[in-house]
Write an enzyme that holds these catalytic residues in place. Sequence first.
Site, PDB file in Angstrom:
ATOM      1  N   GLU A  70      44.290  53.154  29.442  1.00  0.00           N
ATOM      2  CA  GLU A  70      43.012  53.245  28.747  1.00  0.00           C
ATOM      3  C   GLU A  70      42.918  54.525  27.932  1.00  0.00           C
ATOM      4  O   GLU A  70      43.584  55.522  28.213  1.00  0.00           O
ATOM      5  CB  GLU A  70      41.849  53.221  29.750  1.00  0.00           C
TER       6      GLU A  70
ATOM      7  N   HIS B  67      34.254  43.806  28.990  1.00  0.00           N
ATOM      8  CA  HIS B  67      33.255  43.975  30.048  1.00  0.00           C
ATOM      9  C   HIS B  67      32.292  45.108  29.699  1.00  0.00           C
ATOM     10  O   HIS B  67      32.530  45.877  28.762  1.00  0.00           O
ATOM     11  CB  HIS B  67      33.911  44.248  31.409  1.00  0.00           C
TER      12      HIS B  67
ATOM     13  N   HIS C  76      29.892  52.465  30.114  1.00  0.00           N
ATOM     14  CA  HIS C  76      30.857  52.195  29.046  1.00  0.00           C
ATOM     15  C   HIS C  76      30.860  50.733  28.636  1.00  0.00           C
ATOM     16  O   HIS C  76      30.411  49.867  29.364  1.00  0.00           O
ATOM     17  CB  HIS C  76      32.277  52.615  29.460  1.00  0.00           C
TER      18      HIS C  76
ATOM     19  N   GLN D 133      35.579  52.213  26.239  1.00  0.00           N
ATOM     20  CA  GLN D 133      36.814  52.178  27.027  1.00  0.00           C
ATOM     21  C   GLN D 133      37.768  51.178  26.377  1.00  0.00           C
ATOM     22  O   GLN D 133      37.512  49.972  26.395  1.00  0.00           O
ATOM     23  CB  GLN D 133      36.503  51.746  28.473  1.00  0.00           C
TER      24      GLN D 133
ATOM     25  N   GLU E 286      30.881  45.650  35.355  1.00  0.00           N
ATOM     26  CA  GLU E 286      31.519  46.617  36.244  1.00  0.00           C
ATOM     27  C   GLU E 286      30.463  47.611  36.712  1.00  0.00           C
ATOM     28  O   GLU E 286      29.740  48.187  35.892  1.00  0.00           O
ATOM     29  CB  GLU E 286      32.640  47.345  35.490  1.00  0.00           C
TER      30      GLU E 286
HETATM   31 CO    CO Z   1      35.605  49.512  32.697  1.00  0.00          CO
END
Ligand code: CO
Length: 143
Positions: A44, A80, A8, A55, A130
């Site tokens: 989210e 991110h 994502h 996301q 991540e």
């Molecule tokens: Co994330």
Amino acid sequence: MILQRLDHVGYAVEDLNAAVSYHERLYGAEVAHREEMEADGVREALIAVGESFIQLLEPTRDDSPVARWLARNGGPGVHHVGYGVEDVGTTLADLQAKGARVVDEHPRPGSRGCTVAFLHPKGALGVLVELVEDPALVRSTAT
Ligand code: CO
């Protein structure tokens, strides 16, 4: 290659419903999953793009990391990138052995039942990364 897929792209937003509406209006997007992560101070909405997600993250309190990021950034933006890996624990240990700086010393629970860990943007070309282990995908590849 340790990275298996682009899981994502995480956007930090100030208004989750407005960000969802934007994606609906522009791209005909549909929300695949909604969740609030109390420990991270965010809620989210996930929008599926093929086998990956956008996301959208809205802070739920002023002292959450995403709230502080929004203040530093001066508004919403790409926060991110989430990369899918087979095993977050062994990947994290491997990357640390190679000198990667980490935010999370140990894997921890993420949304939709995933296990995650963040790498520090310093020393990672300025990008917060991540690592995401999705149990649904681990199961499906194991059988
Ligand atoms: Co994330």
